[in-house]
Design a protein around this motif. Structure first.
Motif, PDB file in Angstrom:
ATOM      1  N   GLU A 189       0.834  -1.210   0.000  1.00 58.46           N
ATOM      2  CA  GLU A 189       0.000   0.000   0.000  1.00 58.46           C
ATOM      3  C   GLU A 189       0.867   1.258   0.000  1.00 58.46           C
ATOM      4  O   GLU A 189       0.555   2.249  -0.675  1.00 58.46           O
ATOM      5  N   LEU A 190       1.972   1.209   0.739  1.00 59.91           N
ATOM      6  CA  LEU A 190       2.882   2.358   0.751  1.00 59.91           C
ATOM      7  C   LEU A 190       3.493   2.545  -0.638  1.00 59.91           C
ATOM      8  O   LEU A 190       3.596   3.677  -1.137  1.00 59.91           O
ATOM      9  N   ALA A 191       3.888   1.436  -1.266  1.00 56.35           N
ATOM     10  CA  ALA A 191       4.507   1.535  -2.599  1.00 56.35           C
ATOM     11  C   ALA A 191       3.515   2.144  -3.589  1.00 56.35           C
ATOM     12  O   ALA A 191       3.884   2.898  -4.494  1.00 56.35           O
ATOM     13  N   ARG A 192       2.235   1.809  -3.414  1.00 56.22           N
ATOM     14  CA  ARG A 192       1.217   2.298  -4.354  1.00 56.22           C
ATOM     15  C   ARG A 192       0.871   3.765  -4.086  1.00 56.22           C
ATOM     16  O   ARG A 192       0.809   4.570  -5.005  1.00 56.22           O
ATOM     17  N   ARG A 193       0.707   4.102  -2.796  1.00 52.68           N
ATOM     18  CA  ARG A 193       0.183   5.440  -2.491  1.00 52.68           C
ATOM     19  C   ARG A 193       1.242   6.471  -2.120  1.00 52.68           C
ATOM     20  O   ARG A 193       1.028   7.664  -2.295  1.00 52.68           O
ATOM     21  N   VAL A 194       2.337   6.006  -1.546  1.00 49.35           N
ATOM     22  CA  VAL A 194       3.389   6.962  -1.135  1.00 49.35           C
ATOM     23  C   VAL A 194       4.733   6.386  -1.583  1.00 49.35           C
ATOM     24  O   VAL A 194       5.576   6.022  -0.752  1.00 49.35           O
ATOM     25  N   GLY A 236       7.602   7.223  -2.427  1.00 48.64           N
ATOM     26  CA  GLY A 236       8.922   7.693  -1.987  1.00 48.64           C
ATOM     27  C   GLY A 236       9.336   7.197  -0.611  1.00 48.64           C
ATOM     28  O   GLY A 236      10.480   7.358  -0.200  1.00 48.64           O
ATOM     29  N   ILE A 237       8.428   6.574   0.127  1.00 44.98           N
ATOM     30  CA  ILE A 237       8.737   6.197   1.517  1.00 44.98           C
ATOM     31  C   ILE A 237       9.512   4.873   1.560  1.00 44.98           C
ATOM     32  O   ILE A 237       9.075   3.884   0.985  1.00 44.98           O
ATOM     33  N   ARG A 238      10.658   4.884   2.240  1.00 43.68           N
ATOM     34  CA  ARG A 238      11.435   3.658   2.393  1.00 43.68           C
ATOM     35  C   ARG A 238      10.990   2.951   3.683  1.00 43.68           C
ATOM     36  O   ARG A 238      10.829   3.580   4.728  1.00 43.68           O
ATOM     37  N   VAL A 239      10.773   1.648   3.568  1.00 43.67           N
ATOM     38  CA  VAL A 239      10.331   0.868   4.735  1.00 43.67           C
ATOM     39  C   VAL A 239      11.458  -0.087   5.116  1.00 43.67           C
ATOM     40  O   VAL A 239      11.940  -0.833   4.269  1.00 43.67           O
ATOM     41  N   THR A 240      11.866  -0.085   6.368  1.00 40.80           N
ATOM     42  CA  THR A 240      12.963  -0.968   6.787  1.00 40.80           C
ATOM     43  C   THR A 240      12.560  -1.756   8.035  1.00 40.80           C
ATOM     44  O   THR A 240      11.516  -1.493   8.639  1.00 40.80           O
ATOM     45  N   GLY A 241      13.420  -2.713   8.380  1.00 37.69           N
ATOM     46  CA  GLY A 241      13.196  -3.510   9.602  1.00 37.69           C
ATOM     47  C   GLY A 241      12.016  -4.438   9.498  1.00 37.69           C
ATOM     48  O   GLY A 241      11.381  -4.761  10.502  1.00 37.69           O
ATOM     49  N   GLU A 253      10.899   5.557   6.876  1.00 36.94           N
ATOM     50  CA  GLU A 253      11.781   6.729   6.864  1.00 36.94           C
ATOM     51  C   GLU A 253      11.035   7.918   6.271  1.00 36.94           C
ATOM     52  O   GLU A 253      10.336   7.779   5.262  1.00 36.94           O
ATOM     53  N   LEU A 254      11.223   9.083   6.895  1.00 42.06           N
ATOM     54  CA  LEU A 254      10.505  10.298   6.477  1.00 42.06           C
ATOM     55  C   LEU A 254      11.499  11.361   6.027  1.00 42.06           C
ATOM     56  O   LEU A 254      12.654  11.363   6.465  1.00 42.06           O
ATOM     57  N   LEU A 283       1.171  10.666   5.182  1.00 44.49           N
ATOM     58  CA  LEU A 283       2.600  10.601   4.857  1.00 44.49           C
ATOM     59  C   LEU A 283       2.941  11.571   3.736  1.00 44.49           C
ATOM     60  O   LEU A 283       2.175  11.688   2.758  1.00 44.49           O
ATOM     61  N   PRO A 284       4.051  12.250   3.853  1.00 45.60           N
ATOM     62  CA  PRO A 284       4.406  13.220   2.815  1.00 45.60           C
ATOM     63  C   PRO A 284       4.828  12.500   1.517  1.00 45.60           C
ATOM     64  O   PRO A 284       5.523  11.485   1.578  1.00 45.60           O
ATOM     65  N   GLN A 285       4.393  13.031   0.396  1.00 44.74           N
ATOM     66  CA  GLN A 285       4.799  12.478  -0.910  1.00 44.74           C
ATOM     67  C   GLN A 285       6.210  12.947  -1.214  1.00 44.74           C
ATOM     68  O   GLN A 285       6.582  14.082  -0.899  1.00 44.74           O
ATOM     69  N   ALA A 286       7.011  12.054  -1.815  1.00 47.44           N
ATOM     70  CA  ALA A 286       8.375  12.462  -2.220  1.00 47.44           C
ATOM     71  C   ALA A 286       8.277  13.485  -3.320  1.00 47.44           C
ATOM     72  O   ALA A 286       7.376  13.429  -4.163  1.00 47.44           O
TER      73      ALA A 286
END
Ligand SMILES: Cc1ncc(COP(=O)(O)O)c(C=O)c1O
Length: 476
Positions: free
Chosen positions: A384-389, A391-396, A406-407, A472-475
């Motif tokens: 969902e993050l990849a589709r909607r936001v 630019g957000i990197r997800v880790t851990g 990451e923001l 979440l802020p868009q890149a």
């Protein structure tokens, strides 16, 4: 005159405070008073005159006369076959002796992705109840008496077998101590370390303030050890003076989510052997690894230098307050002494239920089923993050019940605030930078959210995910 705790074999236990001269009059006063203050509510069945007379050590006729008079006055009612009861009439409730504390200020948000909790709606109530029934039926009489501070042998044996099989822990039941969760275990350990003359316990520079504060409260200094992309910088331990132990989350660093690199695992054990120090291994969510076999516990590398802490809080529920320590042999007596002084023992019946739950295989069935569920949630979060936001990197995300998002620099506080405004509770990484903040020695890390994707129930999950993506802020 006399204060009595009436304990009739049948019916009601009734505390009556008989004051003043005249047994009948003081019994009537005490009963009126109990009804007036609401301690005896309308419809309550009173003990028979015979049993109350025996309990109070007075003549049966005295009780019968007092009952009859109170019936005549309208306080009690008597009906053939249903005994004497408090009459059904409006009775003022007692005034609360102390004011109820005001609720904490601030709104309670409808949705939550705060890390730290499993999905409480999925607590295996039916299986727990069945285990509880079996445990209670089989419990020896001594289970209802005063047990020992180590914990029930049934649970220590079940935990030792499970940890050896599933987490690669060297666990002799004689070295397992049952405690009320990790927090309690750490408290006991801190006391023992202070008693041994230890002055400082190193902590990861990202972690829970509560754990650091607990150590500090016991009189220990808590110098931070940096955490980077390979986990805790264990090589740095040698540079910290006076450190007698280090608190670590090697399987899944909390909260960054990194697994400790194999070289660093070896370095940590090397430090402990060279200095006589101890590694306090907090294996809080070790069972939840999704993409490959769980990383085995560090304790397996050196059971004499590593104290292993496990908890039922993540696999089952925080509210159970059950955890376990696997101790080097040399520490068992000191920990048991500290526990004996603190709370003596955890509830035997809860311990026996958990022992039965583990030994019957229900625990591992539950963990496997929750692992699938949480992995599904994690995958949905990432997709969902990849589709909607994008630019957000997800880790851990390889393990555990939370992910790090990451923001862009400088946005963390405003994202947390915007989420709250939309009814979603989320936690910024700033909350976990306690050790770095206190020492000032560690450079501030990038802005991020720590998202507990296990926290909502299934019915709240989609709404929470949607609310999260919305703030979440868009890149650029
Ligand atoms: C890092 C960490 N350690 C340990 C625990 C478990 O603590 P306890 O067993 O006291 O509930 C938690 C639970 O939130 C945690 O986040």
């Amino acid at each position: 005159m006399t204060e009595s705790w009436a304990t009739s074999a049948f019916g009601t236990d009734l505390h009556l405070d008989l004051k003043g001269p005249g047994l009948r009059a003081s019994l009537m006063d005490a009963l009126r008073d109990a009804v007036r203050t609401g301690r005896l509510v309308s419809g309550t069945r009173l003990p028979s005159s015979r049993s109350l007379a025996v309990d109070l050590g007075i003549a049966r006729n005295t009780v019968a006369d007092a009952y009859a008079e109170l019936v005549a006055e309208g306080w009690l009612s008597a009906q053939q076959g249903s005994g004497t009861r408090v009459a059904t009439r409006a009775v003022p409730r007692p005034v609360a002796p102390t004011a109820v504390p005001a609720p904490p200020s601030g709104r309670r948000l409808a949705l939550s992705l705060v890390p730290g909790s499993p999905d409480l709606a999925e607590f295996p109530r039916r299986e727990w109840l069945a285990a509880s029934r079996r445990a209670l039926t089989a419990a020896p009489n001594d289970a209802f008496g005063c047990g020992d501070a180590l914990g029930r042998v049934e649970l220590r044996t079940a935990v030792a077998d499970y940890l050896a099989r599933a987490r690669g822990v060297y666990a002799d039941p004689g070295h397992v101590v049952i405690c009320s969760g990790f927090h309690h275990g750490l408290m006991l350990m801190a006391q023992v370390l202070v008693g041994r003359g230890v002055r400082a316990v190193a902590v990861e520079d990202y972690g829970l303030d509560g754990h650091r504060d607990l150590l500090a409260g016991a009189g220990l200094r808590t110098p931070p050890v940096a955490v980077d992309g390979r986990g805790t910088c264990t090589d740095d331990l040698a540079d910290l003076p006076d450190v007698g132990a280090v608190l670590m989350t090697p399987s899944h660093q909390y909260p960054t989510g990194v697994a400790l690199h194999p070289e660093r695992r070896a370095a940590a054990v090397g430090w402990a052997r060279a200095t006589g120090g101890l590694i306090l291994e907090d294996d809080y969510d070790g069972e939840f690894r999704y993409d490959r076999q769980p990383v085995g516990a560090l304790q397996g590398l050196d059971p004499d230098r590593v104290v292993y802490f496990g908890t039922a809080s993540k696999p089952l529920a925080t509210g159970l307050r059950l955890g376990w320590m696997v101790l080097p042999a040399a520490l068992v007596a000191e920990i048991v002494a500290a526990k004996g002084h603190a709370d003596w023992m955890s509830s035997s019946l809860e311990q026996l239920t958990l022992a039965e739950f583990i030994a019957s295989g229900a625990y591992e069935r539950h963990v496997r089923s929750m692992r699938l569920r949480y992995r599904r949630r994690r995958d949905q979060l990432v997709a969902e993050l990849a589709r909607r936001v994008p630019g957000i990197r997800v880790t851990g995300i390889a393990a555990g019940l939370h992910a790090v998002l990451e923001l862009p620099a400088g946005t963390e506080a405003s994202v947390v605030e915007a989420a709250a405004h939309n009814g979603l509770a989320v936690t910024g990484m700033a909350q976990f930078r306690g050790a770095a903040r206190v020492s000032g020695a560690v450079a501030p890390a990038p802005d991020a959210l720590v998202v507990g994707y296990a926290t909502p129930s299934d019915s709240a999950w989609a709404g929470a995910l949607d609310a999260l993506c919305g703030v979440l802020p868009q890149a650029r």
